[in-house]
Design a protein around this motif. Structure first.
Motif, PDB file in Angstrom:
ATOM      1  N   PHE A   1       0.833  -1.212   0.000  1.00 44.99           N
ATOM      2  CA  PHE A   1       0.000   0.000   0.000  1.00 44.99           C
ATOM      3  C   PHE A   1       0.864   1.258   0.000  1.00 44.99           C
ATOM      4  O   PHE A   1       1.873   1.347   0.695  1.00 44.99           O
ATOM      5  CB  PHE A   1      -0.910   0.002   1.231  1.00 44.99           C
ATOM      6  N   MET A   2       0.450   2.251  -0.785  1.00 42.09           N
ATOM      7  CA  MET A   2       1.180   3.510  -0.903  1.00 42.09           C
ATOM      8  C   MET A   2       0.276   4.653  -0.453  1.00 42.09           C
ATOM      9  O   MET A   2      -0.816   4.834  -0.982  1.00 42.09           O
ATOM     10  CB  MET A   2       1.637   3.734  -2.348  1.00 42.09           C
ATOM     11  N   SER A   3       0.719   5.429   0.526  1.00 41.57           N
ATOM     12  CA  SER A   3      -0.106   6.535   1.028  1.00 41.57           C
ATOM     13  C   SER A   3       0.012   7.767   0.148  1.00 41.57           C
ATOM     14  O   SER A   3      -0.923   8.569   0.057  1.00 41.57           O
ATOM     15  CB  SER A   3       0.279   6.886   2.468  1.00 41.57           C
ATOM     16  N   THR A   4       1.164   7.937  -0.519  1.00 42.10           N
ATOM     17  CA  THR A   4       1.384   9.089  -1.402  1.00 42.10           C
ATOM     18  C   THR A   4       2.237   8.664  -2.586  1.00 42.10           C
ATOM     19  O   THR A   4       3.173   7.882  -2.434  1.00 42.10           O
ATOM     20  CB  THR A   4       2.116  10.232  -0.656  1.00 42.10           C
ATOM     21  N   LEU A   5       1.917   9.191  -3.772  1.00 40.89           N
ATOM     22  CA  LEU A   5       2.781   9.006  -4.930  1.00 40.89           C
ATOM     23  C   LEU A   5       2.525  10.117  -5.934  1.00 40.89           C
ATOM     24  O   LEU A   5       1.478  10.763  -5.920  1.00 40.89           O
ATOM     25  CB  LEU A   5       2.576   7.630  -5.582  1.00 40.89           C
ATOM     26  N   SER A   6       3.500  10.348  -6.800  1.00 36.86           N
ATOM     27  CA  SER A   6       3.365  11.360  -7.834  1.00 36.86           C
ATOM     28  C   SER A   6       2.642  10.765  -9.030  1.00 36.86           C
ATOM     29  O   SER A   6       2.564   9.543  -9.169  1.00 36.86           O
ATOM     30  CB  SER A   6       4.745  11.845  -8.279  1.00 36.86           C
ATOM     31  N   PHE A   7       2.123  11.648  -9.915  1.00 31.95           N
ATOM     32  CA  PHE A   7       1.430  11.060 -11.060  1.00 31.95           C
ATOM     33  C   PHE A   7       2.403  10.432 -12.043  1.00 31.95           C
ATOM     34  O   PHE A   7       2.025   9.567 -12.824  1.00 31.95           O
ATOM     35  CB  PHE A   7       0.455  12.051 -11.719  1.00 31.95           C
ATOM     36  N   GLU A   8       3.695  10.815 -12.000  1.00 26.07           N
ATOM     37  CA  GLU A   8       4.689  10.112 -12.820  1.00 26.07           C
ATOM     38  C   GLU A   8       4.855   8.667 -12.329  1.00 26.07           C
ATOM     39  O   GLU A   8       4.945   7.728 -13.129  1.00 26.07           O
ATOM     40  CB  GLU A   8       6.030  10.841 -12.775  1.00 26.07           C
ATOM     41  N   GLN A   9       4.875   8.514 -10.994  1.00 26.38           N
ATOM     42  CA  GLN A   9       4.961   7.165 -10.428  1.00 26.38           C
ATOM     43  C   GLN A   9       3.710   6.357 -10.768  1.00 26.38           C
ATOM     44  O   GLN A   9       3.793   5.164 -11.091  1.00 26.38           O
ATOM     45  CB  GLN A   9       5.107   7.252  -8.910  1.00 26.38           C
ATOM     46  N   ALA A  10       2.562   7.018 -10.710  1.00 22.90           N
ATOM     47  CA  ALA A  10       1.304   6.328 -11.009  1.00 22.90           C
ATOM     48  C   ALA A  10       1.285   5.822 -12.454  1.00 22.90           C
ATOM     49  O   ALA A  10       0.900   4.683 -12.726  1.00 22.90           O
ATOM     50  CB  ALA A  10       0.128   7.274 -10.762  1.00 22.90           C
ATOM     51  N   GLN A  11       1.727   6.688 -13.382  1.00 21.66           N
ATOM     52  CA  GLN A  11       1.776   6.286 -14.789  1.00 21.66           C
ATOM     53  C   GLN A  11       2.731   5.115 -14.975  1.00 21.66           C
ATOM     54  O   GLN A  11       2.452   4.182 -15.733  1.00 21.66           O
ATOM     55  CB  GLN A  11       2.210   7.469 -15.658  1.00 21.66           C
ATOM     56  N   GLY A  12       3.850   5.147 -14.267  1.00 18.83           N
ATOM     57  CA  GLY A  12       4.815   4.066 -14.361  1.00 18.83           C
ATOM     58  C   GLY A  12       4.249   2.736 -13.890  1.00 18.83           C
ATOM     59  O   GLY A  12       4.526   1.684 -14.482  1.00 18.83           O
ATOM     60  N   LEU A  13       3.433   2.771 -12.833  1.00 15.49           N
ATOM     61  CA  LEU A  13       2.812   1.547 -12.325  1.00 15.49           C
ATOM     62  C   LEU A  13       1.857   0.948 -13.359  1.00 15.49           C
ATOM     63  O   LEU A  13       1.761  -0.272 -13.502  1.00 15.49           O
ATOM     64  CB  LEU A  13       2.052   1.836 -11.024  1.00 15.49           C
ATOM     65  N   ILE A  14       1.150   1.818 -14.107  1.00 18.54           N
ATOM     66  CA  ILE A  14       0.242   1.341 -15.151  1.00 18.54           C
ATOM     67  C   ILE A  14       1.036   0.654 -16.263  1.00 18.54           C
ATOM     68  O   ILE A  14       0.711  -0.465 -16.685  1.00 18.54           O
ATOM     69  CB  ILE A  14      -0.596   2.496 -15.729  1.00 18.54           C
ATOM     70  N   VAL A  15       2.079   1.334 -16.729  1.00 19.32           N
ATOM     71  CA  VAL A  15       2.878   0.811 -17.847  1.00 19.32           C
ATOM     72  C   VAL A  15       3.504  -0.531 -17.491  1.00 19.32           C
ATOM     73  O   VAL A  15       3.558  -1.447 -18.320  1.00 19.32           O
ATOM     74  CB  VAL A  15       3.969   1.830 -18.254  1.00 19.32           C
ATOM     75  N   ARG A  16       3.938  -0.659 -16.223  1.00 21.90           N
ATOM     76  CA  ARG A  16       4.589  -1.913 -15.801  1.00 21.90           C
ATOM     77  C   ARG A  16       3.587  -2.998 -15.406  1.00 21.90           C
ATOM     78  O   ARG A  16       3.983  -4.077 -14.982  1.00 21.90           O
ATOM     79  CB  ARG A  16       5.540  -1.640 -14.624  1.00 21.90           C
ATOM     80  N   GLY A  17       2.287  -2.706 -15.534  1.00 24.62           N
ATOM     81  CA  GLY A  17       1.266  -3.708 -15.228  1.00 24.62           C
ATOM     82  C   GLY A  17       1.042  -3.933 -13.755  1.00 24.62           C
ATOM     83  O   GLY A  17       0.461  -4.939 -13.357  1.00 24.62           O
ATOM     84  N   LYS A  18       1.504  -2.998 -12.902  1.00 28.44           N
ATOM     85  CA  LYS A  18       1.332  -3.141 -11.464  1.00 28.44           C
ATOM     86  C   LYS A  18      -0.048  -2.663 -11.002  1.00 28.44           C
ATOM     87  O   LYS A  18      -0.480  -2.959  -9.897  1.00 28.44           O
ATOM     88  CB  LYS A  18       2.423  -2.375 -10.707  1.00 28.44           C
ATOM     89  N   ILE A  19      -0.711  -1.869 -11.853  1.00 24.19           N
ATOM     90  CA  ILE A  19      -2.089  -1.457 -11.589  1.00 24.19           C
ATOM     91  C   ILE A  19      -2.948  -2.098 -12.660  1.00 24.19           C
ATOM     92  O   ILE A  19      -2.629  -2.038 -13.843  1.00 24.19           O
ATOM     93  CB  ILE A  19      -2.238   0.083 -11.632  1.00 24.19           C
ATOM     94  N   ASP A  20      -4.049  -2.711 -12.244  1.00 26.76           N
ATOM     95  CA  ASP A  20      -4.786  -3.566 -13.163  1.00 26.76           C
ATOM     96  C   ASP A  20      -6.266  -3.218 -13.196  1.00 26.76           C
ATOM     97  O   ASP A  20      -6.817  -2.609 -12.277  1.00 26.76           O
ATOM     98  CB  ASP A  20      -4.595  -5.033 -12.733  1.00 26.76           C
ATOM     99  N   GLY A  21      -6.938  -3.626 -14.279  1.00 26.69           N
ATOM    100  CA  GLY A  21      -8.402  -3.595 -14.382  1.00 26.69           C
ATOM    101  C   GLY A  21      -9.019  -2.238 -14.116  1.00 26.69           C
ATOM    102  O   GLY A  21      -8.601  -1.208 -14.646  1.00 26.69           O
TER     103      GLY A  21
END
Length: 294
Positions: free
Chosen positions: A227-247
């Motif tokens: 779980f992440m309490s804070t992140l930047s939108f660059e980090q968020a985009q990176g999680l999508i590209v790497r498949g760490k955020i799903d559905g």
């Protein structure tokens, strides 16, 4: 009723936030299981009415996936999803509009008014509130991006902020169904998360609160310990590209990115199943969920 020290402490903690957010626009994306449980639904709507009574300018953008799925099933149509977005043919777009505008929106408006708020229901066709065009879903597979046509699913082109601000200035809570109108007057079903992000960005909202069915964002969606309490939108985009955020979480995270890029101050993904999570996020020092910031 006797008030104990704990309750006094909670009220005291809220004072600076009441001052800070007075007259500020707060966009709430309302969806998920918080819409299915009747008791929880009223708790969420009480929070929204409280925001208005506390001097803030709440705007509600709601989903209605279960209602759409139910009505499609009654019509003998199967629901399919690509990248968390519903594949929608012309008939399905009409059914979705009936579910979102005719059923969900009117129910939420009636409940908010019964709780002491002043709510007005809107959809994309009202004064061309949401202008849209066909959206092609971008699906990440093996490190590559593929564009997929998913039918009458729209991409927001423009939000009529004049209409929303006119209602806010007059003391109303705009309740927006996520349907859009195309150049030829055609109806587009738009993901509610995407609409919320566009609305929050266009209004330069102080906050966008995304209600969902999990605690927040995880660096690995399969592992709750990440779980992440804070992140930047660059980090968020990176999680999508790497498949760490799903559905279904993908449109929510993208909505946060859209809102921040458009001028919203902060975005939050919070658990709508937790009673009064909206108030806990806004009026407490610790907050809840995941904060996505620039």
């Amino acid at each position: 009723m006797k008030i104990d020290n704990t309750q006094v402490g909670i009220l005291t903690e809220a004072i600076p936030y009441l001052r800070q957010f007075k007259d500020k626009t707060i966009v709430v994306k309302y969806g998920g299981n918080a819409m299915l449980n009747d008791e929880l639904k009223n708790k969420v709507l009480q929070d929204i009415v409280f925001l208005q009574l506390a001097g803030m300018r709440p705007v509600v953008v709601h989903g209605g996936g279960p209602e759409i799925t139910s009505m499609l099933k009654q019509a003998g149509k199967k629901s399919e999803f690509v990248g968390g977005l519903r594949v929608t043919d012309a008939e399905s777009a009409g059914i979705a509009e009936m579910a979102l505008v005719g059923k969900v929106n009117t129910d939420l408006v009636a409940r908010l008014n019964a709780l002491g708020g002043q709510a007005v229901g809107l959809n994309g066709k009202d004064a061309s509130l949401i202008k849209a065009k066909k959206f092609l879903a971008d699906v990440y597979e093996n490190g590559e991006v593929n564009l997929v046509d998913i039918g009458f699913v729209g991409n927001v082109q423009k939000i009529n902020t004049d209409l929303i601000n006119t209602l806010l200035d007059a003391g109303y809570i705009p309740v927006i169904a996520p349907t859009g109108v195309g150049e030829a007057g055609e109806t587009y079903n738009i993901n509610a998360d995407s609409v919320a992000g566009e609305v929050a960005g266009a209004l330069k909202a102080e906050k966008l609160l995304m209600l969902t069915d999990v605690r927040g964002i995880y660096s690995d969606h399969k592992d709750e310990s990440t779980f992440m309490s804070t992140l930047s939108f660059e980090q968020a985009q990176g999680l999508i590209v790497r498949g760490k955020i799903d559905g279904g979480m993908i449109p929510k995270v993208r909505a946060c990115i859209t809102a921040l890029s458009g001028g919203a101050k902060k975005t939050h993904i919070i658990d709508g199943r937790e009673v009064h999570s909206i108030l806990m996020e806004i009026f407490s020092d610790s907050g809840v969920g995941t904060e996505v910031v620039k």
